[in-house]
Design a protein around this motif. Sequence first.
Motif, PDB file in Angstrom:
ATOM      1  N   LYS A 121       8.412  57.881  13.129  1.00 14.92           N
ATOM      2  CA  LYS A 121       7.959  56.485  13.068  1.00 14.92           C
ATOM      3  C   LYS A 121       6.787  56.351  14.025  1.00 14.92           C
ATOM      4  O   LYS A 121       6.810  56.945  15.109  1.00 14.92           O
ATOM      5  N   ALA A 144       6.991  54.059  17.865  1.00 17.86           N
ATOM      6  CA  ALA A 144       8.374  53.584  17.989  1.00 17.86           C
ATOM      7  C   ALA A 144       8.997  54.234  19.226  1.00 17.86           C
ATOM      8  O   ALA A 144       9.153  55.457  19.286  1.00 17.86           O
ATOM      9  N   PRO A 182      14.274  48.179  21.885  1.00 15.54           N
ATOM     10  CA  PRO A 182      12.976  48.632  21.382  1.00 15.54           C
ATOM     11  C   PRO A 182      11.851  48.191  22.323  1.00 15.54           C
ATOM     12  O   PRO A 182      11.901  47.081  22.862  1.00 15.54           O
ATOM     13  N   GLU A 239       8.306  46.811  22.727  1.00 14.08           N
ATOM     14  CA  GLU A 239       7.312  46.097  21.919  1.00 14.08           C
ATOM     15  C   GLU A 239       5.979  46.080  22.678  1.00 14.08           C
ATOM     16  O   GLU A 239       5.958  46.152  23.909  1.00 14.08           O
ATOM     17  N   PHE A 261      11.563  48.965  13.899  1.00 14.24           N
ATOM     18  CA  PHE A 261      10.234  49.562  13.956  1.00 14.24           C
ATOM     19  C   PHE A 261       9.640  49.581  12.550  1.00 14.24           C
ATOM     20  O   PHE A 261      10.384  49.723  11.568  1.00 14.24           O
ATOM     21  N   GLU A 262       8.331  49.534  12.474  1.00 20.08           N
ATOM     22  CA  GLU A 262       7.673  49.530  11.153  1.00 20.08           C
ATOM     23  C   GLU A 262       8.008  50.788  10.365  1.00 20.08           C
ATOM     24  O   GLU A 262       8.110  51.851  10.921  1.00 20.08           O
TER      25      GLU A 262
END
Length: 376
Positions: free
Chosen positions: A329, A332, A354, A356, A375-376
Amino acid sequence: MKKRLISMFLVLILGTALIAENRSFQPGKIWYDTTGNPINAHAGGFLFHEDTYYWFGQIMIPGSRGSDAWVGVSCYSSTDLYHWEYKGVAFQVDDHAAHPVTRGCKIERPKVIYNEKTKKFVMWWHHDINGQGHKNAMTGIAMSDKVEGPYEFVRIFRPLPGFYPFNISEEMKNRPVPDMAKNFSFTGGSLPAEADSLLIFKRDLHTGQMARDMTLFVDDDGKAYHIYSSEENATLHIAELSDDYLGYTGRYARAFPGRFMEAPAIFKKDGNYYIIASGCTGWAPNAARSAVANHLFGPWEELGNPCQGNEAETTFNSQGTFVLPVQGKKNAFIFVADRWNPSCPNDARYVWLPVEFKENKLMLRWKDEWDLNEFE
Ligand code: DGJ
């Protein structure tokens, strides 16, 4: 009797099924391994090797000295970050009273890195001698051919005797060490403003530098670094490791002089280095700090406390230990922290959140439960 056995069996089956089903992180909750035992890997570090994550940490036990090393360093493995299989004691304390890692010594904040050249796994930790508290502030190294160990003891030592940090002025080098430095030790409370003027690195030039809370970081070019709280915890040192990761090249920098940073965790994103660290208040939580640099040796620009919301001032009642890059990812990263419980150290909980990124700063926000879809 038969009924009781059946219901116990059902509870076991249900428990195992729930563990297998669970695909989320629940910060602050007891986290069970794949056999149903609470994960015991505190102040841990992570290594990703051959498609598997490995988690190494201090095995703690109940009791007032339960955070000391009575067993050693544990190892767990996972392929999805939710489920962790216990791989055993990777590095064991020694039964002989005269051995440096005898039962009851301190093996704190262990971190493992892999050396591509030597094909060895190398573990470093903050070491202190049995029964002497944290006063010796040493470093330990152990090594293994296999990721899960057993790791063989290499040595304990004070880093870099005879070497000056490269980023000090000539004026600082020539200034005499004040008498006050000899007796200076920080035991908590408000931070002594004069710490940086005591030239503690110079006081310790011949004995080697103090090394307490620590992490290791391997850069993209394979060069590794030891980042540790030094100078009575007042200042971080960032020291380049030798090619075999078993010692130093002699090049090291001071960072955040007089800021009393503990629990350093480093990661790299888009060519920049980020650090999340804590303040210095023993087992009690405090506000995290963060900083960015375009070289690991600095200069570092402080970015403030990354935590937001309730309990931001106590890092959500925890202290960091690692920032874990999630494989596969982009950008991430997971902030991994410990929620200490000094009266029952083995019941310290894990807080994973997470990381950011907002307006060139880091941000940590509390979540009762989350997963990697964050996460994307
Ligand atoms: C805070 C450190 O971060 C821990 O690793 C441990 O050394 C405690 N202090 C001991 O008080």
